[in-house]
Scaffold this motif. Structure first.
Motif, PDB file in Angstrom:
ATOM      1  N   UNK A  25       2.115  12.501 -11.779  1.00 52.32           N
ATOM      2  CA  UNK A  25       2.192  11.221 -11.060  1.00 52.32           C
ATOM      3  C   UNK A  25       1.776  10.001 -11.880  1.00 52.32           C
ATOM      4  N   UNK A  26       0.714  10.039 -12.732  1.00 46.81           N
ATOM      5  CA  UNK A  26       0.417   8.829 -13.514  1.00 46.81           C
ATOM      6  C   UNK A  26       1.518   8.478 -14.500  1.00 46.81           C
ATOM      7  N   UNK A  27       2.187   9.504 -15.047  1.00 49.52           N
ATOM      8  CA  UNK A  27       3.279   9.259 -15.996  1.00 49.52           C
ATOM      9  C   UNK A  27       4.497   8.674 -15.282  1.00 49.52           C
ATOM     10  N   UNK A  28       4.827   9.226 -14.123  1.00 47.43           N
ATOM     11  CA  UNK A  28       5.963   8.721 -13.346  1.00 47.43           C
ATOM     12  C   UNK A  28       5.719   7.287 -12.895  1.00 47.43           C
ATOM     13  N   UNK A  56       0.806  -1.213   0.000  1.00 51.16           N
ATOM     14  CA  UNK A  56       0.000   0.000   0.000  1.00 51.16           C
ATOM     15  C   UNK A  56       0.838   1.260   0.000  1.00 51.16           C
ATOM     16  N   UNK A  57       2.158   1.103   0.181  1.00 52.63           N
ATOM     17  CA  UNK A  57       3.018   2.273   0.277  1.00 52.63           C
ATOM     18  C   UNK A  57       3.115   3.021  -1.057  1.00 52.63           C
ATOM     19  N   UNK A  58       3.185   2.276  -2.169  1.00 55.76           N
ATOM     20  CA  UNK A  58       3.227   2.915  -3.488  1.00 55.76           C
ATOM     21  C   UNK A  58       1.928   3.668  -3.764  1.00 55.76           C
ATOM     22  N   UNK A  59       0.802   3.047  -3.468  1.00 51.42           N
ATOM     23  CA  UNK A  59      -0.504   3.681  -3.707  1.00 51.42           C
ATOM     24  C   UNK A  59      -0.630   4.955  -2.880  1.00 51.42           C
ATOM     25  N   UNK A  60      -0.186   4.873  -1.629  1.00 49.38           N
ATOM     26  CA  UNK A  60      -0.260   6.029  -0.730  1.00 49.38           C
ATOM     27  C   UNK A  60       0.581   7.188  -1.252  1.00 49.38           C
ATOM     28  N   UNK A  61       1.813   6.889  -1.671  1.00 47.07           N
ATOM     29  CA  UNK A  61       2.746   7.938  -2.086  1.00 47.07           C
ATOM     30  C   UNK A  61       2.430   8.514  -3.467  1.00 47.07           C
ATOM     31  N   UNK A  62       1.941   7.672  -4.371  1.00 43.07           N
ATOM     32  CA  UNK A  62       1.684   8.129  -5.739  1.00 43.07           C
ATOM     33  C   UNK A  62       0.271   8.669  -5.944  1.00 43.07           C
ATOM     34  N   UNK A  63      -0.697   8.210  -5.124  1.00 37.21           N
ATOM     35  CA  UNK A  63      -2.090   8.564  -5.398  1.00 37.21           C
ATOM     36  C   UNK A  63      -2.874   9.083  -4.184  1.00 37.21           C
ATOM     37  N   UNK A  64      -2.952   8.313  -3.122  1.00 36.09           N
ATOM     38  CA  UNK A  64      -3.857   8.630  -2.015  1.00 36.09           C
ATOM     39  C   UNK A  64      -3.550   9.969  -1.355  1.00 36.09           C
ATOM     40  N   UNK A  65      -2.300  10.332  -1.274  1.00 39.42           N
ATOM     41  CA  UNK A  65      -1.956  11.611  -0.639  1.00 39.42           C
ATOM     42  C   UNK A  65      -2.468  12.806  -1.427  1.00 39.42           C
ATOM     43  N   UNK A  66      -2.893  12.579  -2.678  1.00 42.69           N
ATOM     44  CA  UNK A  66      -3.441  13.653  -3.504  1.00 42.69           C
ATOM     45  C   UNK A  66      -4.966  13.741  -3.415  1.00 42.69           C
ATOM     46  N   UNK A  67      -5.568  12.957  -2.518  1.00 35.15           N
ATOM     47  CA  UNK A  67      -7.012  13.050  -2.299  1.00 35.15           C
ATOM     48  C   UNK A  67      -7.824  12.672  -3.521  1.00 35.15           C
ATOM     49  N   UNK A  68      -8.841  13.489  -3.839  1.00 38.10           N
ATOM     50  CA  UNK A  68      -9.730  13.194  -4.965  1.00 38.10           C
ATOM     51  C   UNK A  68      -8.992  13.221  -6.304  1.00 38.10           C
ATOM     52  N   UNK A  69      -7.913  14.001  -6.381  1.00 35.58           N
ATOM     53  CA  UNK A  69      -7.115  14.036  -7.608  1.00 35.58           C
ATOM     54  C   UNK A  69      -6.375  12.719  -7.830  1.00 35.58           C
ATOM     55  N   UNK A  70      -6.084  12.017  -6.740  1.00 34.75           N
ATOM     56  CA  UNK A  70      -5.452  10.705  -6.846  1.00 34.75           C
ATOM     57  C   UNK A  70      -6.337   9.715  -7.580  1.00 34.75           C
ATOM     58  N   UNK A  71      -7.653   9.855  -7.412  1.00 29.86           N
ATOM     59  CA  UNK A  71      -8.616   8.990  -8.099  1.00 29.86           C
ATOM     60  C   UNK A  71      -8.523   9.190  -9.612  1.00 29.86           C
ATOM     61  N   UNK A  72      -8.448  10.438 -10.036  1.00 29.93           N
ATOM     62  CA  UNK A  72      -8.315  10.748 -11.466  1.00 29.93           C
ATOM     63  C   UNK A  72      -6.979  10.245 -12.000  1.00 29.93           C
ATOM     64  N   UNK A  73      -5.931  10.374 -11.193  1.00 30.37           N
ATOM     65  CA  UNK A  73      -4.594   9.909 -11.596  1.00 30.37           C
ATOM     66  C   UNK A  73      -4.576   8.397 -11.805  1.00 30.37           C
ATOM     67  N   UNK A  74      -5.328   7.651 -10.986  1.00 27.64           N
ATOM     68  CA  UNK A  74      -5.396   6.194 -11.147  1.00 27.64           C
ATOM     69  C   UNK A  74      -6.088   5.824 -12.453  1.00 27.64           C
ATOM     70  N   UNK A  75      -7.161   6.535 -12.787  1.00 27.63           N
ATOM     71  CA  UNK A  75      -7.864   6.287 -14.055  1.00 27.63           C
ATOM     72  C   UNK A  75      -6.917   6.533 -15.230  1.00 27.63           C
ATOM     73  N   UNK A  76      -6.154   7.634 -15.163  1.00 27.60           N
ATOM     74  CA  UNK A  76      -5.177   7.943 -16.217  1.00 27.60           C
ATOM     75  C   UNK A  76      -4.106   6.857 -16.298  1.00 27.60           C
ATOM     76  N   UNK A  77      -3.619   6.390 -15.143  1.00 31.18           N
ATOM     77  CA  UNK A  77      -2.598   5.344 -15.112  1.00 31.18           C
ATOM     78  C   UNK A  77      -3.109   4.051 -15.733  1.00 31.18           C
ATOM     79  N   UNK A  78      -4.387   3.735 -15.504  1.00 31.24           N
ATOM     80  CA  UNK A  78      -4.978   2.512 -16.049  1.00 31.24           C
ATOM     81  C   UNK A  78      -4.937   2.535 -17.573  1.00 31.24           C
ATOM     82  N   UNK A  79      -5.319   3.666 -18.173  1.00 36.71           N
ATOM     83  CA  UNK A  79      -5.252   3.793 -19.634  1.00 36.71           C
ATOM     84  C   UNK A  79      -3.814   3.686 -20.143  1.00 36.71           C
ATOM     85  N   UNK A  80      -2.880   4.274 -19.408  1.00 36.16           N
ATOM     86  CA  UNK A  80      -1.470   4.209 -19.809  1.00 36.16           C
ATOM     87  C   UNK A  80      -0.940   2.781 -19.735  1.00 36.16           C
ATOM     88  N   UNK A  81      -1.340   2.040 -18.708  1.00 38.16           N
ATOM     89  CA  UNK A  81      -0.906   0.646 -18.585  1.00 38.16           C
ATOM     90  C   UNK A  81      -1.449  -0.203 -19.730  1.00 38.16           C
TER      91      UNK A  81
END
Length: 345
Positions: A187-190, A28-53
């Protein structure tokens, strides 16, 4: 596609997910550092990361198939040219060796901290099992991921349904952040660049050995969606326990411990399994790369790599992690951009 092709696509998806969902993800440490700490914006970043993957995972494997790549060096030469591609591959070889040492150190830590067994026993026994499994090559990686990934998905569902019963389930949609916009956008690109550049050690040979582009396509789609789903569930669960969850070195472990002792024990086993699958994939990629350069026996190379990992793991998990990961992150962005602009024939 026929039934056999769908099975192959699901196997590719399982390997893709198992390679990306390593120890840092499962804790959970990666999720926390890359997404969760950004709050609601982290949710959007995950959606973007999914398309990139989905997009870039498919592209990496299709490129490997088209150029008949024997290892990730062939792909890097196609991207960077002969001179720079060779240097990049040497650098990646060193980093993959370091990441493998980190995974092995993580396995030893699980033995010591969670199972009350000697650290050295964890290192040695993991090396022995890894060596005998890799004698079977890619078949062993497929088999292990076919077991580990479904178990990880089951555990993810358990966490998800438990989170639905908490009063803070919707935090992932309304939590605010003070971080600047540029860090959120990047963050989704990184995250995708870092994980995919490491995963190419096993994605390239998979692509090269797959006969039909449609199998790769659906393997990438299913695998990418699976990665995104696990990211989102982890993010929802962590968001519901913010900010207190940040005090844990293993955030998902803190959530699992609150459920029951049985769930916690299963979770620790999953952590070890994720460490092990990442170690298998990285050592396999390294062995292929060294074999192409030296023509030595694969089994001999695997043994040599595992001995080196064992020696490096004596340095310690934290030191290896903090030294290698930031350095590799910068190189990954360049690789990411070249993969993105490379045209498929």
């Amino acid at each position: 596609m026929n039934r056999q092709d769908w099975i192959k696509s699901l196997q590719i998806a399982a390997i893709y997910m198992g390679t990306i969902v390593g120890a840092g993800f499962a804790t959970g440490q990666e999720i926390l550092q890359f997404f969760t700490k950004y709050g609601q914006w982290g949710t959007i970043a995950i959606i973007a990361s999914t398309f990139l993957f989905i997009w870039l995972g498919n592209k990496v494997m299709l490129l490997a198939q088209q150029i008949k790549a024997k290892s990730y060096e062939d792909l890097n030469i196609a991207l960077f040219g002969q001179r720079f591609g060779s240097w990049i591959s040497i650098f990646m070889l060193v980093v993959l060796l370091g990441v493998s040492a980190v995974m092995l150190a993580g396995a030893g830590t699980v033995f010591y901290e969670n199972w009350d067994l000697p650290y050295q026993l964890g290192l040695i026994s993991t090396c022995i099992v890894c060596f005998f499994l890799l004698r079977k090559g890619l078949t062993a990686i497929i088999a292990v991921n076919s077991i580990v990934v479904p178990i990880m998905l089951i555990f993810t569902f358990i966490i998800f349904f438990d989170t639905l019963e908490t009063p803070y389930t919707s935090n992932f949609l309304r939590a605010h952040t003070d971080f600047p916009l540029w860090t959120i956008v990047s963050t989704p690109f990184l995250y995708t660049a870092f994980n995919l550049s490491l995963a190419q050690a096993v994605l390239v040979p998979i692509g090269a050995q797959t006969s039909k582009p449609s199998i790769i396509k659906w393997g990438s789609i299913i695998g990418g969606i699976g990665i995104g789903f696990m990211l989102m569930v982890g993010h929802i669960a962590l968001s519901a326990h913010m900010p207190g969850i940040t005090q844990f070195a293993i955030p998902m472990g803190g959530i699992a411990r609150s459920l029951s002792q049985v769930v916690y024990v299963i979770y620790i086993c999953i952590i070890f399994a994720e460490v092990f699958t990442t170690l298998l994939a990285d050592v396999y990629g390294l062995a292929l790369q060294i074999h192409e350069r030296s023509k030595l026996s694969i089994n001999l190379i695997v043994m040599f790599v595992l001995i080196l990992c064992y020696l490096l793991s004596q340095i310690g998990f934290g030191v290896l992690l903090s030294t290698l990961y930031p350095l590799f992150g910068f190189i990954s962005l360049g690789w990411f951009l070249l993969i993105a602009i490379k045209k498929l024939s």
